[in-house]
Design an enzyme around this catalytic site. Structure first.
Site, PDB file in Angstrom:
ATOM      1  N   ARG A  27      -5.780  10.610  10.017  1.00 12.17           N
ATOM      2  CA  ARG A  27      -7.167  10.132   9.872  1.00 12.17           C
ATOM      3  C   ARG A  27      -8.159  10.967  10.671  1.00 12.17           C
ATOM      4  O   ARG A  27      -9.146  10.420  11.184  1.00 12.17           O
ATOM      5  CB  ARG A  27      -7.299   8.671  10.302  1.00 12.17           C
ATOM      6  N   ARG A  31     -14.116   7.644  10.613  1.00 13.50           N
ATOM      7  CA  ARG A  31     -15.325   7.008  11.150  1.00 13.50           C
ATOM      8  C   ARG A  31     -15.626   7.249  12.618  1.00 13.50           C
ATOM      9  O   ARG A  31     -16.729   6.970  13.057  1.00 13.50           O
ATOM     10  CB  ARG A  31     -15.234   5.492  10.913  1.00 13.50           C
ATOM     11  N   ARG A  40     -20.906   9.607   4.742  1.00 13.39           N
ATOM     12  CA  ARG A  40     -20.602   8.403   3.982  1.00 13.39           C
ATOM     13  C   ARG A  40     -21.880   7.677   3.571  1.00 13.39           C
ATOM     14  O   ARG A  40     -21.979   7.136   2.472  1.00 13.39           O
ATOM     15  CB  ARG A  40     -19.703   7.469   4.791  1.00 13.39           C
ATOM     16  N   TYR A 155       0.834  -2.674  -1.712  1.00 18.83           N
ATOM     17  CA  TYR A 155      -0.586  -2.907  -2.019  1.00 18.83           C
ATOM     18  C   TYR A 155      -0.770  -3.405  -3.450  1.00 18.83           C
ATOM     19  O   TYR A 155      -1.619  -4.254  -3.726  1.00 18.83           O
ATOM     20  CB  TYR A 155      -1.398  -1.627  -1.811  1.00 18.83           C
TER      21      TYR A 155
HETATM   22  O1  CP3 Z   1      -8.203  12.419   7.641  1.00 23.56           O
HETATM   23  C1  CP3 Z   1      -7.223  11.984   7.016  1.00 23.56           C
HETATM   24  O2  CP3 Z   1      -6.163  11.600   7.551  1.00 23.56           O
HETATM   25  C2  CP3 Z   1      -7.254  12.035   5.502  1.00 23.56           C
HETATM   26  C3  CP3 Z   1      -7.669  10.907   4.805  1.00 23.56           C
HETATM   27  C4  CP3 Z   1      -6.858   9.640   4.644  1.00 23.56           C
HETATM   28  C5  CP3 Z   1      -7.521   8.406   4.401  1.00 23.56           C
HETATM   29  N1  CP3 Z   1      -6.575   7.480   4.116  1.00 23.56           N
HETATM   30  C6  CP3 Z   1      -8.968   8.215   4.428  1.00 23.56           C
HETATM   31  C7  CP3 Z   1      -9.502   6.868   4.681  1.00 23.56           C
HETATM   32  C8  CP3 Z   1      -5.488   9.404   4.564  1.00 23.56           C
HETATM   33  C9  CP3 Z   1      -4.335  10.365   4.784  1.00 23.56           C
HETATM   34  C10 CP3 Z   1      -5.322   8.037   4.215  1.00 23.56           C
HETATM   35  C11 CP3 Z   1      -4.020   7.406   3.965  1.00 23.56           C
HETATM   36  C12 CP3 Z   1      -3.948   5.957   3.851  1.00 23.56           C
HETATM   37  N2  CP3 Z   1      -4.813   5.110   3.213  1.00 23.56           N
HETATM   38  C13 CP3 Z   1      -2.862   5.175   4.309  1.00 23.56           C
HETATM   39  C14 CP3 Z   1      -1.622   5.727   4.975  1.00 23.56           C
HETATM   40  C15 CP3 Z   1      -1.851   6.072   6.386  1.00 23.56           C
HETATM   41  C16 CP3 Z   1      -2.028   4.877   7.269  1.00 23.56           C
HETATM   42  O3  CP3 Z   1      -3.140   4.743   7.811  1.00 23.56           O
HETATM   43  O4  CP3 Z   1      -1.071   4.116   7.420  1.00 23.56           O
HETATM   44  C17 CP3 Z   1      -3.133   3.835   4.004  1.00 23.56           C
HETATM   45  C18 CP3 Z   1      -2.268   2.648   4.328  1.00 23.56           C
HETATM   46  C19 CP3 Z   1      -4.364   3.803   3.290  1.00 23.56           C
HETATM   47  C20 CP3 Z   1      -5.034   2.623   2.704  1.00 23.56           C
HETATM   48  C21 CP3 Z   1      -6.330   2.371   3.357  1.00 23.56           C
HETATM   49  N3  CP3 Z   1      -7.456   3.146   3.175  1.00 23.56           N
HETATM   50  C22 CP3 Z   1      -6.647   1.350   4.266  1.00 23.56           C
HETATM   51  C23 CP3 Z   1      -5.674   0.278   4.755  1.00 23.56           C
HETATM   52  C24 CP3 Z   1      -7.986   1.512   4.608  1.00 23.56           C
HETATM   53  C25 CP3 Z   1      -8.800   0.582   5.450  1.00 23.56           C
HETATM   54  C26 CP3 Z   1      -8.481   0.713   6.874  1.00 23.56           C
HETATM   55  C27 CP3 Z   1      -9.580   1.423   7.576  1.00 23.56           C
HETATM   56  O5  CP3 Z   1      -9.280   2.261   8.435  1.00 23.56           O
HETATM   57  O6  CP3 Z   1     -10.732   1.105   7.264  1.00 23.56           O
HETATM   58  C28 CP3 Z   1      -8.458   2.666   3.961  1.00 23.56           C
HETATM   59  C29 CP3 Z   1      -9.798   3.245   4.078  1.00 23.56           C
HETATM   60  C30 CP3 Z   1      -9.892   4.666   4.532  1.00 23.56           C
HETATM   61  N4  CP3 Z   1      -9.095   5.683   4.115  1.00 23.56           N
HETATM   62  C31 CP3 Z   1     -10.871   5.198   5.408  1.00 23.56           C
HETATM   63  C32 CP3 Z   1     -10.649   6.581   5.499  1.00 23.56           C
HETATM   64  C33 CP3 Z   1     -11.449   7.600   6.243  1.00 23.56           C
HETATM   65  C34 CP3 Z   1     -12.010   4.406   6.066  1.00 23.56           C
HETATM   66  C35 CP3 Z   1     -13.031   4.241   5.022  1.00 23.56           C
HETATM   67  C36 CP3 Z   1     -14.408   4.057   5.582  1.00 23.56           C
HETATM   68  O7  CP3 Z   1     -15.106   5.062   5.763  1.00 23.56           O
HETATM   69  O8  CP3 Z   1     -14.790   2.904   5.785  1.00 23.56           O
END
Ligand code: CP3
Length: 353
Positions: A27, A31, A40, A155
């Site tokens: 990640r 944010r 965003r 999911y």
């Molecule tokens: O920088 C990076 O690592 C690349 C981008 C990336 C995102 N999601 C962007 C994201 C990657 C590799 C993921 C993978 C992902 N997405 C996983 C596996 C990794 C992990 O964290 O276990 C999972 C389970 C998801 C599903 C997902 N997407 C969730 C549960 C959430 C909400 C949780 C949160 O942090 O808000 C997301 C949203 C998400 N994916 C965000 C980002 C940058 C936040 C979105 C925002 O800007 O509000």
């Protein structure tokens, strides 16, 4: 093939020697970065950042521009693009995490589930890969990724994140036939998805098995690990043997020796597992990636420096370690704390190489 300027991450995945321990953060584009929050806002929402290649490229490069010590870039996207392409209707509500309009319920819907036309329905992801790859100008390698078949299924069946997993577990125990059907479709879809990411320019691929750790000792291999193995074999059959593959089962530290046998080049570890004990189990055959507790980045520089050193000391002398967090960086992480972590990794790790 063009030459990548900083290839320490790729070399470590091949267990070749490097002058220091390479590092990236799960990640890393997210944010905690004010420039991400700005992008965003411009895009309107998170999914638009993923679906528009210019935005996806802008945010994927932000952490690298801010922190030159990062040794890899990762595709900006999400693991839930696949169920979205299968017609489940992904959406995000502010501050609530992912949700689906049409979660998988009932035998009829499950038998109707099919492998989507990946090239067509997920073309925006491959466009983002090509665009990010180009913008990187070979500074560092680019990681492509997908969710594991099991994690995607959690999911798809639960319909959202943050649940107690009762729906998916009930199905697994009472209707293993339905569960296997979903997992087979997911594994085939993920194989095609990652193959397209590689063709578009991904140098490495990673499988996020975020929820493999909720499985019992008896079920992990059958319901999660075996399907990751199928994907690795499929990619090898397609001619991508030389593309390094990383698997990461959060909460999966007790299954490392099994994970080391499915053909992956790297295994990600969360912070609950010791790198030195993992290293003994994989007998230096597989690269290990991890495993600082991301919450440590919420403390102060002295604590962070000492915790980073502990992780590096735990792995010890020799090749085969990629420094990372044990899970994604939290949105509340102070920017200067990330710098302390990256500088400590770069400077302190030299003595181990
Ligand atoms: O920088 C990076 O690592 C690349 C981008 C990336 C995102 N999601 C962007 C994201 C990657 C590799 C993921 C993978 C992902 N997405 C996983 C596996 C990794 C992990 O964290 O276990 C999972 C389970 C998801 C599903 C997902 N997407 C969730 C549960 C959430 C909400 C949780 C949160 O942090 O808000 C997301 C949203 C998400 N994916 C965000 C980002 C940058 C936040 C979105 C925002 O800007 O509000």
């Amino acid at each position: 093939m063009s030459i990548i300027q900083n290839d320490s991450f790729l070399k470590t995945l091949r267990r070749e020697s490097t002058p220091y321990t390479p590092v990236w953060m799960m990640r890393q584009a997210g944010r905690y970065l004010p420039e991400y929050r700005e992008s965003r806002k411009k895009a309107g929402n998170f999914l638009e950042l993923c679906k528009n290649k210019n935005f996806a490229t802008e945010v994927a490069l932000q952490p690298l521009d801010r922190y030159p010590f990062l040794d890899a870039a990762i595709l900006f996207s999400d693991i839930l693009t696949i169920p979205d392409a299968m017609g489940l209707g992904l959406y995000f509500e502010d501050g609530e995490g992912p949700k689906f309009n049409n979660p998988l319920h009932g035998e009829e819907a499950i038998f109707k589930l099919d492998i989507p036309d990946v090239e067509e329905s997920l073309s925006y992801v491959f466009d983002a890969v090509s665009s990010i790859k180009k913008a990187l100008s070979n500074r560092v390698p680019l990681i492509g990724f997908s969710g594991s078949p099991w994690t995607l299924a959690t999911y798809m069946i639960e319909g959202q994140g943050g649940t107690d997993f009762m729906k998916v577990k009930k199905m697994m125990y009472s209707r293993p036939d339905l569960m296997s059907h979903i997992l087979k479709i997911n594994a085939e879809t993920v194989s095609r998805y990652l193959a397209c990411q590689i063709k578009a320019g991904a140098d490495v691929v990673m499988l996020f098995d975020t929820w493999g750790g909720i499985l019992s000792h008896h079920e992990y291999e059958q319901y999660s690990l075996n399907y990751m193995k199928v994907i690795i074999s499929n990619l090898n059959i397609l001619g991508f043997e030389d593309i390094p593959k990383i698997i990461f089962t959060k909460g999966g530290g007790q299954w490392i020796s099994k994970q080391a046998k499915i053909g992956a080049d790297g295994i990600g570890l969360d912070w609950q597992t010791s790198l030195s004990s993992a290293r003994k189990q994989v007998k230096d055959q597989v690269t290990l990636q991890g495993n600082l507790d991301p919450s440590i980045l919420l403390s102060d520089p002295k604590v962070i420096e000492s915790a980073v050193k502990k992780v590096l000391d735990d792995y010890g002398v020799g090749e085969g370690h990629i420094f990372n967090l044990g899970h994604g960086i939290t949105q509340f992480t102070p920017l200067e704390n990330v710098l302390v972590m990256l500088e400590t990794v770069r400077n302190y790790s030299k003595k181990f190489h």
